[in-house]
Design a protein around this motif. Sequence first.
Motif, short mmCIF file in Angstrom:
data_model
loop_
_atom_site.label_atom_id
_atom_site.label_comp_id
_atom_site.label_asym_id
_atom_site.label_seq_id
_atom_site.Cartn_x
_atom_site.Cartn_y
_atom_site.Cartn_z
N TYR A 94 37.50 39.76 40.03
CA TYR A 94 38.31 40.64 40.03
C TYR A 94 37.85 41.60 41.14
CZ TYR A 94 39.95 39.48 35.51
OH TYR A 94 40.65 38.59 34.49
N PRO A 95 38.68 42.50 41.84
CA PRO A 95 40.13 42.86 41.55
C PRO A 95 41.11 41.86 41.56
CG PRO A 95 39.51 43.79 43.37
CD PRO A 95 38.25 42.93 43.10
N LYS A 97 45.01 48.82 38.09
CA LYS A 97 43.73 48.56 37.87
C LYS A 97 43.13 47.80 38.93
CE LYS A 97 43.90 47.93 32.68
NZ LYS A 97 45.26 48.45 32.38
N GLU A 142 42.65 48.84 41.72
CA GLU A 142 41.91 49.61 42.79
C GLU A 142 40.53 49.81 42.30
OE1 GLU A 142 43.79 53.40 42.60
OE2 GLU A 142 45.84 52.63 43.15
N TYR A 143 40.11 49.60 41.15
CA TYR A 143 38.62 49.83 40.61
C TYR A 143 38.11 48.46 40.10
CZ TYR A 143 40.65 50.45 35.91
OH TYR A 143 41.39 50.09 34.76
N GLY A 144 38.87 47.46 40.25
CA GLY A 144 38.27 46.05 40.03
C GLY A 144 38.42 45.75 38.38
N GLY A 145 39.42 46.45 37.66
CA GLY A 145 39.69 46.23 36.41
C GLY A 145 40.69 45.20 36.10
N SER A 146 40.94 44.85 34.68
CA SER A 146 41.68 43.99 34.19
C SER A 146 42.43 44.02 32.84
CB SER A 146 41.17 42.40 34.34
OG SER A 146 40.59 42.24 33.10
N GLU A 174 40.20 44.58 29.70
CA GLU A 174 39.16 45.48 29.12
C GLU A 174 40.08 46.34 28.22
OE1 GLU A 174 40.42 49.03 32.63
OE2 GLU A 174 39.50 47.34 32.98
#
Length: 277
Positions: free
Chosen positions: A10-11, A18, A20-24, A27
């Motif tokens: 990720y990202p 998500k 933009e901040y490396g989320g998925s 979470e």
Amino acid sequence: MPLHLRWELYPVPHEAFKAEYGGSYLEEVNWWSKGRLVSVFGELKEMLKEMLFIVRIYRNNKRLWFLSYLFHLGIYLILIWFILVFLGAITITYVGIPIPSANHWALFVYYATIVIGVVGDLIAIIGGLGLLTRRLIDPVLRDYTTIPDYFNLIIILLALLSGFLAWFFDPDFNLAREFMSSLINPLSSSSPSLYVITMVHLAILQILIAYIPFSRITHFIGKYFTYHKVLWDDEPNIGQLDRRIQELLKLTLSWSDPHIKSGDTWVNNVLGVTAHG
């Protein structure tokens, strides 16, 4: 084919909001019970950045990036030139507007074809010669450059150089449009007389086109699948992957080793190793 190894790094660009901040989506609480919001725009934006500017090479090897960028940009411009020649041939054959003429569209096609064609060929030649030279003199690049790698560059350069020489005999690309018109017009009974260098260029170009599907040059097609099926593949496994894995485990092995029984399935081999391990 066997399943690819999912990276799940990720990202992932298709993660709406998500990325933009490396989320998925993983979470989220009870993510399996919620719908996924996938951004096609995010994927296209990331792919276009790589295709148009070769961002990864720029980040990791700026010295190599400049030559590679010139080479690829030149090829892109040549493809645009080809489209312009095609449009020019349609304009002449089916619209009845000669090129060049006082018509605004005809003037645009005329000058755009010359500028884009010449600039594209020149910078592609400079970039290609530079890349070939770097592979020959740089000990690091030379160590992992194979004969097909050299051949790929050489055959592309031959097409580019022969095309540049052919341009001297057809500076306005009028002959190119006339030849294209003969190809797209089913009522045409003859093709224009071509210069020797033009015929040589066309022969090299046809060899190159026939060779491309069997070479690494097709990486421009493979990149799509590499991105979507490996780098960005975070499709949730809700059973479909398990079924596919079970099918693959039933395949037989055609090779052998002290710990492998040839002709038997993966499952039986694993059970055998486990039983004796």
